[in-house]
Design an enzyme around this catalytic site. Structure first.
Site, PDB file in Angstrom:
ATOM      1  N   GLY A 312      16.637  17.847  -4.530  1.00 39.12           N
ATOM      2  CA  GLY A 312      17.025  17.238  -5.911  1.00 39.12           C
ATOM      3  C   GLY A 312      16.385  17.778  -6.966  1.00 39.12           C
ATOM      4  O   GLY A 312      17.102  18.562  -7.787  1.00 39.12           O
ATOM      5  N   ARG A 313      15.087  18.134  -7.054  1.00 37.66           N
ATOM      6  CA  ARG A 313      14.338  18.489  -8.119  1.00 37.66           C
ATOM      7  C   ARG A 313      14.730  19.985  -8.494  1.00 37.66           C
ATOM      8  O   ARG A 313      15.075  20.514  -9.433  1.00 37.66           O
ATOM      9  CB  ARG A 313      12.747  18.476  -7.992  1.00 37.66           C
ATOM     10  CG  ARG A 313      12.178  19.009  -9.187  1.00 37.66           C
ATOM     11  CD  ARG A 313      10.526  19.305  -8.633  1.00 37.66           C
ATOM     12  NE  ARG A 313      10.126  17.890  -7.994  1.00 37.66           N
ATOM     13  CZ  ARG A 313       9.651  17.002  -8.153  1.00 37.66           C
ATOM     14  NH1 ARG A 313       9.275  17.250  -9.566  1.00 37.66           N
ATOM     15  NH2 ARG A 313       9.087  15.907  -7.737  1.00 37.66           N
ATOM     16  N   TYR A 361       1.776  11.164 -12.361  1.00 33.58           N
ATOM     17  CA  TYR A 361       1.221  11.987 -11.614  1.00 33.58           C
ATOM     18  C   TYR A 361       0.362  13.160 -12.221  1.00 33.58           C
ATOM     19  O   TYR A 361       0.106  14.165 -11.499  1.00 33.58           O
ATOM     20  CB  TYR A 361       2.323  13.199 -10.914  1.00 33.58           C
ATOM     21  CG  TYR A 361       3.660  12.173 -10.461  1.00 33.58           C
ATOM     22  CD1 TYR A 361       3.385  11.384  -9.460  1.00 33.58           C
ATOM     23  CD2 TYR A 361       4.763  12.406 -10.910  1.00 33.58           C
ATOM     24  CE1 TYR A 361       4.431  10.425  -8.942  1.00 33.58           C
ATOM     25  CE2 TYR A 361       5.917  11.516 -10.538  1.00 33.58           C
ATOM     26  CZ  TYR A 361       5.926  10.690  -9.541  1.00 33.58           C
ATOM     27  OH  TYR A 361       6.852   9.995  -8.963  1.00 33.58           O
ATOM     28  N   CYS A 388       1.787   3.188 -27.291  1.00 32.06           N
ATOM     29  CA  CYS A 388       0.320   2.464 -27.492  1.00 32.06           C
ATOM     30  C   CYS A 388      -0.475   2.656 -26.107  1.00 32.06           C
ATOM     31  O   CYS A 388      -0.603   1.553 -25.267  1.00 32.06           O
ATOM     32  CB  CYS A 388       0.650   1.004 -27.674  1.00 32.06           C
ATOM     33  SG  CYS A 388       1.125   0.811 -29.388  1.00 32.06           S
ATOM     34  N   GLU A 389      -0.627   3.717 -25.700  1.00 35.32           N
ATOM     35  CA  GLU A 389      -1.462   4.321 -24.531  1.00 35.32           C
ATOM     36  C   GLU A 389      -1.693   5.558 -24.751  1.00 35.32           C
ATOM     37  O   GLU A 389      -1.018   6.515 -24.951  1.00 35.32           O
ATOM     38  CB  GLU A 389      -0.361   4.325 -23.518  1.00 35.32           C
ATOM     39  CG  GLU A 389      -0.545   4.076 -21.910  1.00 35.32           C
ATOM     40  CD  GLU A 389      -0.854   2.589 -21.883  1.00 35.32           C
ATOM     41  OE1 GLU A 389      -1.736   2.172 -21.217  1.00 35.32           O
ATOM     42  OE2 GLU A 389       0.292   1.617 -22.148  1.00 35.32           O
TER      43      GLU A 389
HETATM   44  C1  PLP Z   1      14.067  10.686   1.441  1.00 38.76           C
HETATM   45  C2  PLP Z   1      14.182  11.705   0.163  1.00 38.76           C
HETATM   46  N1  PLP Z   1      15.118  12.897   0.158  1.00 38.76           N
HETATM   47  C3  PLP Z   1      15.072  13.884  -0.929  1.00 38.76           C
HETATM   48  C4  PLP Z   1      14.262  13.743  -1.987  1.00 38.76           C
HETATM   49  C5  PLP Z   1      14.461  14.876  -3.033  1.00 38.76           C
HETATM   50  O1  PLP Z   1      13.203  15.118  -3.287  1.00 38.76           O
HETATM   51  P1  PLP Z   1      13.023  16.491  -4.205  1.00 38.76           P
HETATM   52  O2  PLP Z   1      13.863  15.990  -5.462  1.00 38.76           O
HETATM   53  O3  PLP Z   1      11.651  16.696  -4.262  1.00 38.76           O
HETATM   54  O4  PLP Z   1      13.848  17.627  -3.785  1.00 38.76           O
HETATM   55  C6  PLP Z   1      13.408  12.522  -1.916  1.00 38.76           C
HETATM   56  C7  PLP Z   1      12.632  12.399  -3.197  1.00 38.76           C
HETATM   57  O5  PLP Z   1      11.568  11.728  -3.176  1.00 38.76           O
HETATM   58  C8  PLP Z   1      13.199  11.683  -0.818  1.00 38.76           C
HETATM   59  O6  PLP Z   1      12.410  10.579  -0.935  1.00 38.76           O
END
Ligand code: PLP
Length: 467
Positions: A312-313, A361, A388-389
């Protein structure tokens, strides 16, 4: 003399520089020194779509889709298997993003009914979806089964009956994976291997044989294989390797009871948010994981399963930049260990509602002035939001030019993943628009929220208070 509050890794930072490992691939300074992304000036984007603004460098995003897919596919083919890629939609999910992902040949990992509904509405075919989550409702499972999703990840024993009964009622055979709590916990550069990681996801290793037997006993379920996801923003390849090896030992034992076609090793591949981060190139990570899988399969005397991953990231994160306008500035005198130094507080028009990661985090980011370059000396700065934090920090440590001024635009890098997704309306702040830029063209992906949007759900306002 160097400001003692400046962390080591920021000491040589040039406030005008755009470090290629942090900023998206088309980010550059134009001749006048102003930041451009996708050949469009940041200031023009803000003029058209408002501030704050999420900007996605589409060329960067699409390039990453290709590079990550190629890295895993090449590595898998070298060990005689295939790699199926699920884009983890929780990182960044909009209809256009879904189209880029599907066009690049990816499937999509969703973790709730809402993400699934969004992906389906965007045209992702059901067979290209995988559904996760540790508490899937009967309704969510029902929708997934009727959409013919390619896999549902079983996260607890209870879900086996739940999914089987829903699939039975629809007279379908639902492919499922079993998420294993591998005991491998990886955090950035380190990893830890224990018997069971103390968290909510997955099945204990010792329960896997019984639960797989249970899955196999249901005629409306098809067992695809094991799944693990060891964490996020991970640089330590050793964690992925250790998880793969642990899962393959289980996988090998399960072959006595029937076919186990796949092994899903999840996502979690880290990216650079600051000069201090040095992620290993994804093709090297993929090659190391594949080599470990091949070696372990050989040792166990089994054939190499098909592999699946859920990045994802690493795809969405570096493609995104958030633009903010500077509203107020303040020099704060800080006394630490007997010496006194200045930290400049730069307040912008967003904050923890558009980027919760620093508050959640302690995440670090990098920022630069976007509407101009500056030759004035760098000043240790903290970019903060307007909530406000006191924990409402956008960039904890930044070297910004000391002449930074009200109405300057500030760009924060690597905000493409988990910023829009985690955004909120804290303090009734409307969420920003999102725009994709590519080759001089901008396309708005998500419009900005209005205060009216925020008020529209309050029945006290909209039904005279008697609802
Ligand atoms: C089951 C699962 N797969 C994939 C991902 C994607 O992780 P990333 O964005 O760090 O690659 C996550 C993220 O929390 C996840 O929980």
């Amino acid at each position: 003399m160097q400001n003692p509050l400046v962390p080591e890794w920021l000491r040589s930072a040039d406030p005008n520089a755009l470090d290629a490992k942090i900023w998206p691939r088309t980010a550059r300074r134009a001749e006048n020194g102003a930041l451009e992304i996708g050949e469009i000036a940041a200031a023009d984007l803000v003029r058209s779509y408002g501030s704050p603004l999420y900007v996605v460098d589409q060329e960067d995003f699409e390039g990453r889709l290709i590079a990550v897919n190629r890295a895993f596919s090449d590595a898998a083919s070298k060990i005689g298997t295939t790699a199926k890629l699920y884009y983890a939609s929780k990182a960044l999910l909009t209809a256009d993003v879904m189209r880029w992902v599907v066009d690049a040949g990816y499937s999509v990992d969703v973790s709730t009914g809402g993400e699934m509904a969004m992906a389906l509405a965007a045209g992702v075919p059901g067979e290209r979806l995988g559904l996760h989550g540790n508490n899937k409702s009967l309704v969510e499972i029902g929708r997934a089964v009727s959409a013919d999703v390619s896999a549902i990840v079983v996260d607890s024993e209870i879900e086996i009956e739940r999914i089987a009964s829903v699939a039975g009622a629809q007279d379908k055979v639902q492919p499922v994976r079993l998420r294993v709590n591998s005991g491998i916990h990886a955090h950035t550069h380190d990893f830890l291997a224990t018997a069971r990681e103390d968290q909510k996801f997955g099945i204990a290793i010792s329960d896997v044989p019984d639960l797989v037997a249970k899955i196999r006993s249901h005629s409306h379920l098809k067992f695809l294989g094991l799944h693990s996801h060891i964490g996020s923003q991970i640089f330590a390849v050793e964690g992925f390797v250790a998880a793969a090896e642990r899962l393959l030992e289980l996988h090998a034992n399960l072959l006595d009871g029937g076919d186990v076609p796949e092994l899903n090793l999840g996502g979690g591949f880290g990216i650079a948010y600051t000069p201090e981060d040095h992620p290993i190139p994804i093709k090297d990570i993929a090659a190391r994981i594949a080599a470990a899988v091949a070696a372990k399969c050989e040792q166990l005397g089994i054939s190499v399963p098909k592999l699946a991953f859920e990045p994802g990231r690493i795809i969405a994160g570096p493609a995104g930049v958030t633009l903010y306008s500077v509203g107020t500035l303040k020099d704060v005198q800080v006394t630490e260990s007997g010496s006194s130094a200045t930290r400049k507080y730069v307040s912008v028009d967003g904050g923890m509602s558009d980027n919760a990661r620093p508050a959640l985090y302690g995440a670090e980011y990098s920022a630069t002035v976007a509407n101009r370059a500056s030759s004035s000396s760098p000043a240790l700065s903290r970019v903060v939001g307007k909530h406000c934090e006191s924990g409402d920090i956008v960039v904890n440590h930044a070297m910004l030019p000391s002449d930074i001024a009200v109405n300057d635009l500030l760009a924060v890098a690597a905000t493409g993943a988990y910023c829009f997704s985690l955004s909120s309306n804290y303090n009734f702040l409307p969420r920003p628009a999102m725009v994709a830029v590519k080759s001089g063209l901008a396309k708005q992906l998500v419009r900005a929220e209005t205060e009216l949007d925020l008020m529209s759900r309050d029945l006290g306002l909209n039904s005279g208070g008697d609802a």
